[in-house]
Design a protein around this motif. Structure first.
Motif, PDB file in Angstrom:
ATOM      1  N   GLY A   1      66.421  12.213   5.505  1.00 49.33           N
ATOM      2  CA  GLY A   1      65.141  11.975   6.173  1.00 49.33           C
ATOM      3  C   GLY A   1      65.064  10.619   6.835  1.00 49.33           C
ATOM      4  N   ASN A   2      66.167  10.186   7.435  1.00 50.96           N
ATOM      5  CA  ASN A   2      66.223   8.869   8.090  1.00 50.96           C
ATOM      6  C   ASN A   2      65.206   8.808   9.224  1.00 50.96           C
ATOM      7  N   PRO A   3      64.205   7.928   9.134  1.00 45.91           N
ATOM      8  CA  PRO A   3      63.174   7.887  10.182  1.00 45.91           C
ATOM      9  C   PRO A   3      63.704   7.449  11.537  1.00 45.91           C
ATOM     10  N   SER A   4      64.814   6.736  11.571  1.00 44.18           N
ATOM     11  CA  SER A   4      65.361   6.295  12.863  1.00 44.18           C
ATOM     12  C   SER A   4      65.873   7.479  13.679  1.00 44.18           C
ATOM     13  N   ILE A   5      66.342   8.521  12.992  1.00 45.48           N
ATOM     14  CA  ILE A   5      66.798   9.716  13.714  1.00 45.48           C
ATOM     15  C   ILE A   5      65.600  10.455  14.305  1.00 45.48           C
ATOM     16  N   LEU A   6      64.547  10.564  13.534  1.00 49.42           N
ATOM     17  CA  LEU A   6      63.332  11.188  14.064  1.00 49.42           C
ATOM     18  C   LEU A   6      62.771  10.370  15.224  1.00 49.42           C
ATOM     19  N   ALA A   7      62.906   9.047  15.147  1.00 48.22           N
ATOM     20  CA  ALA A   7      62.450   8.186  16.244  1.00 48.22           C
ATOM     21  C   ALA A   7      63.257   8.449  17.506  1.00 48.22           C
ATOM     22  N   ARG A   8      64.551   8.741  17.356  1.00 45.49           N
ATOM     23  CA  ARG A   8      65.384   9.061  18.525  1.00 45.49           C
ATOM     24  C   ARG A   8      64.898  10.346  19.199  1.00 45.49           C
ATOM     25  N   ILE A   9      64.467  11.308  18.397  1.00 46.38           N
ATOM     26  CA  ILE A   9      63.922  12.550  18.962  1.00 46.38           C
ATOM     27  C   ILE A   9      62.651  12.243  19.752  1.00 46.38           C
ATOM     28  N   GLU A  10      61.779  11.438  19.170  1.00 46.97           N
ATOM     29  CA  GLU A  10      60.540  11.085  19.853  1.00 46.97           C
ATOM     30  C   GLU A  10      60.827  10.331  21.147  1.00 46.97           C
ATOM     31  N   ASP A  11      61.819   9.441  21.120  1.00 49.21           N
ATOM     32  CA  ASP A  11      62.187   8.696  22.331  1.00 49.21           C
ATOM     33  C   ASP A  11      62.682   9.640  23.424  1.00 49.21           C
ATOM     34  N   ALA A  12      63.501  10.635  23.033  1.00 48.92           N
ATOM     35  CA  ALA A  12      64.022  11.591  24.016  1.00 48.92           C
ATOM     36  C   ALA A  12      62.889  12.398  24.634  1.00 48.92           C
ATOM     37  N   ALA A  13      61.905  12.787  23.820  1.00 47.93           N
ATOM     38  CA  ALA A  13      60.748  13.514  24.346  1.00 47.93           C
ATOM     39  C   ALA A  13      59.978  12.650  25.341  1.00 47.93           C
ATOM     40  N   ALA A  14      59.838  11.355  25.026  1.00 44.02           N
ATOM     41  CA  ALA A  14      59.134  10.444  25.931  1.00 44.02           C
ATOM     42  C   ALA A  14      59.906  10.256  27.227  1.00 44.02           C
ATOM     43  N   VAL A  15      61.234  10.208  27.143  1.00 41.27           N
ATOM     44  CA  VAL A  15      62.058  10.092  28.350  1.00 41.27           C
ATOM     45  C   VAL A  15      61.831  11.300  29.253  1.00 41.27           C
ATOM     46  N   PHE A  16      61.785  12.483  28.653  1.00 42.40           N
ATOM     47  CA  PHE A  16      61.553  13.685  29.459  1.00 42.40           C
ATOM     48  C   PHE A  16      60.203  13.617  30.162  1.00 42.40           C
ATOM     49  N   ALA A  17      59.174  13.188  29.443  1.00 42.38           N
ATOM     50  CA  ALA A  17      57.841  13.111  30.054  1.00 42.38           C
ATOM     51  C   ALA A  17      57.830  12.179  31.249  1.00 42.38           C
TER      52      ALA A  17
ATOM     53  N   CYS B   1      55.748  18.860  21.066  1.00 34.86           N
ATOM     54  CA  CYS B   1      54.419  19.465  21.246  1.00 34.86           C
ATOM     55  C   CYS B   1      54.050  20.324  20.038  1.00 34.86           C
ATOM     56  N   VAL B   2      55.033  21.059  19.505  1.00 33.10           N
ATOM     57  CA  VAL B   2      54.773  21.880  18.321  1.00 33.10           C
ATOM     58  C   VAL B   2      54.446  20.990  17.127  1.00 33.10           C
ATOM     59  N   VAL B   3      55.194  19.904  16.980  1.00 36.25           N
ATOM     60  CA  VAL B   3      54.974  18.981  15.871  1.00 36.25           C
ATOM     61  C   VAL B   3      53.592  18.337  15.975  1.00 36.25           C
ATOM     62  N   LYS B   4      53.240  17.874  17.173  1.00 43.14           N
ATOM     63  CA  LYS B   4      51.976  17.163  17.370  1.00 43.14           C
ATOM     64  C   LYS B   4      50.764  18.079  17.221  1.00 43.14           C
ATOM     65  N   ASN B   5      50.835  19.262  17.799  1.00 38.21           N
ATOM     66  CA  ASN B   5      49.649  20.116  17.895  1.00 38.21           C
ATOM     67  C   ASN B   5      49.515  21.149  16.790  1.00 38.21           C
ATOM     68  N   HIS B   6      50.635  21.476  16.119  1.00 35.04           N
ATOM     69  CA  HIS B   6      50.587  22.601  15.186  1.00 35.04           C
ATOM     70  C   HIS B   6      51.244  22.295  13.836  1.00 35.04           C
ATOM     71  N   GLY B   7      51.532  21.032  13.571  1.00 34.08           N
ATOM     72  CA  GLY B   7      52.068  20.668  12.264  1.00 34.08           C
ATOM     73  C   GLY B   7      53.496  21.086  12.022  1.00 34.08           C
ATOM     74  N   GLY B   8      54.264  21.287  13.090  1.00 33.70           N
ATOM     75  CA  GLY B   8      55.676  21.621  12.921  1.00 33.70           C
ATOM     76  C   GLY B   8      56.458  20.465  12.319  1.00 33.70           C
ATOM     77  N   ARG B   9      57.608  20.781  11.718  1.00 41.23           N
ATOM     78  CA  ARG B   9      58.459  19.764  11.112  1.00 41.23           C
ATOM     79  C   ARG B   9      59.877  19.897  11.665  1.00 41.23           C
ATOM     80  N   TRP B  10      60.439  18.770  12.058  1.00 43.24           N
ATOM     81  CA  TRP B  10      61.782  18.769  12.638  1.00 43.24           C
ATOM     82  C   TRP B  10      62.824  19.149  11.590  1.00 43.24           C
ATOM     83  N   GLN B  11      63.744  20.013  11.993  1.00 48.29           N
ATOM     84  CA  GLN B  11      64.949  20.329  11.237  1.00 48.29           C
ATOM     85  C   GLN B  11      66.112  19.824  12.091  1.00 48.29           C
TER      86      GLN B  11
END
Length: 324
Positions: free
Chosen positions: A40-56, A128-138
């Motif tokens: 559950g390394n938070p830095s990996i989840l942060a990389r996912i969030e950064d990639a989503a922001a890059v796309f936006a 979007c799924v995580v933010k709006n519907h409580g999804g969890r990253w796998q």
């Protein structure tokens, strides 16, 4: 000579597979099933969030749509789905295909723009799924293969959003808005709070079958047996379209404790279903079917099951009562 269809599998093999770690590519099934962030390394989840922001930030230029508002809302996914056209896909596959103002992919060592958009776009839709519907990253390796686990009244599912993008960009689906369709089906419908709908009528009310189906007879039938439904709504099929369908008969069922009306009937080619709430038409579904035996609709708890015959074989379609 006819060009070979660009299937989801071909898109993956030609444009994405070269960017996978060799061990992951050697056994994709194992890579897609293995947790790449067991601690559950938070830095990996942060990389996912950064990639989503890059796309936006990247997408409005790449789509040549300056007003494309990627605010991580459900509506933004529908805007994306509508913007995935064949012309844009083909341009992104070209070395010089990025529109003015977007980063130019295709230079030495760089993937086509399509790869950049899809690998980041998969993480954007997941966010979007995580933010709006409580999804969890796998988390998976590479990151764009990551799944989103969504728990809903339909059960628990792991959403393979990267695969949604590949299918939506294939020749079979391009331009049909299927990315948004999958988001609606697998995210919005299962998490919809149907109990917030106003009650239209008592759920145990029985509405008789309509044997002689025309637009005017349907109107009179509803007025007689469900006067609480003031209108079928602006998006219900027009009188002309309704007559073209040539229903053999129509049957009715109140769903969700009387919050929705389901109308269903057979035509020469298949079975149509219409969901209406207190405001009128909400959605519809169509299933090709043999003319005999007749279709069956079963309502059990929160599920609606539609059974049709196709080529003499029974097919079963199951959905939550507020529609697929």
């Amino acid at each position: 000579m006819t060009a070979e269809p660009l299937t989801a599998a071909k898109l993956f093999e030609r444009f994405f597979a070269p960017h996978y770690p060799p061990d992951a590519l050697a056994d994709l099934a194992a890579a897609r099933a293995t947790d790449a962030n067991p601690a559950g390394n938070p830095s990996i989840l942060a990389r996912i969030e950064d990639a989503a922001a890059v796309f936006a930030r990247l997408a409005p230029g790449a789509f040549d749509l300056p007003d494309l508002d990627l605010d991580r809302s459900d509506a933004s996914v529908h805007r994306l789905g509508a913007a995935l056209t064949r012309a844009r896909r083909d341009a992104w596959l070209s070395p010089a295909g990025a529109p003015p103002g977007a980063p130019q992919a295709g230079r030495a060592g760089e993937p086509p723009m399509l790869v950049t958009l899809v690998t980041h776009g998969a993480l954007y839709v997941g966010a979007c799924v995580v933010k709006n519907h409580g999804g969890r990253w796998q988390v998976r390796r590479p990151l764009w293969e990551s799944l989103v686990r969504l728990e809903s009244r339909a059960g628990t599912g792991d959403l393979a959003i990267f695969q949604w993008w590949l299918k939506a960009l294939s020749d079979e689906e391009i331009g049909r808005g299927r990315l948004a369709d999958r988001y609606r089906t697998h995210v919005e419908v299962p998490t919809f709070d149907a109990e917030r709908l106003p009650i239209l009528a008592a759920g145990d009310r029985r509405i008789p079958r309509l044997a002689k189906v025309r637009y005017d007879t349907l109107y009179k039938h509803l007025r007689a047996h469900l006067p609480e439904l003031r209108s079928v709504g602006e998006d219900f099929p027009s009188p002309e379209r309704f007559e073209e369908m040539a229903f053999k008969s129509l049957e009715f069922a109140l769903l969700g404790g009387g919050r929705m009306l389901l109308m269903h009937g057979a035509t020469a080619d298949g079975v149509h279903l219409f969901w209406l709430d207190a405001s009128g038409f909400v959605k519809s579904a169509y299933y090709p079917a043999d003319s005999f035996p007749a279709h069956v609709v079963q309502v059990e708890g929160e599920k609606v099951r539609v059974i049709v015959s196709v080529g003499g074989e029974a097919q079963v379609h199951e959905m939550l009562w507020w529609g697929a």
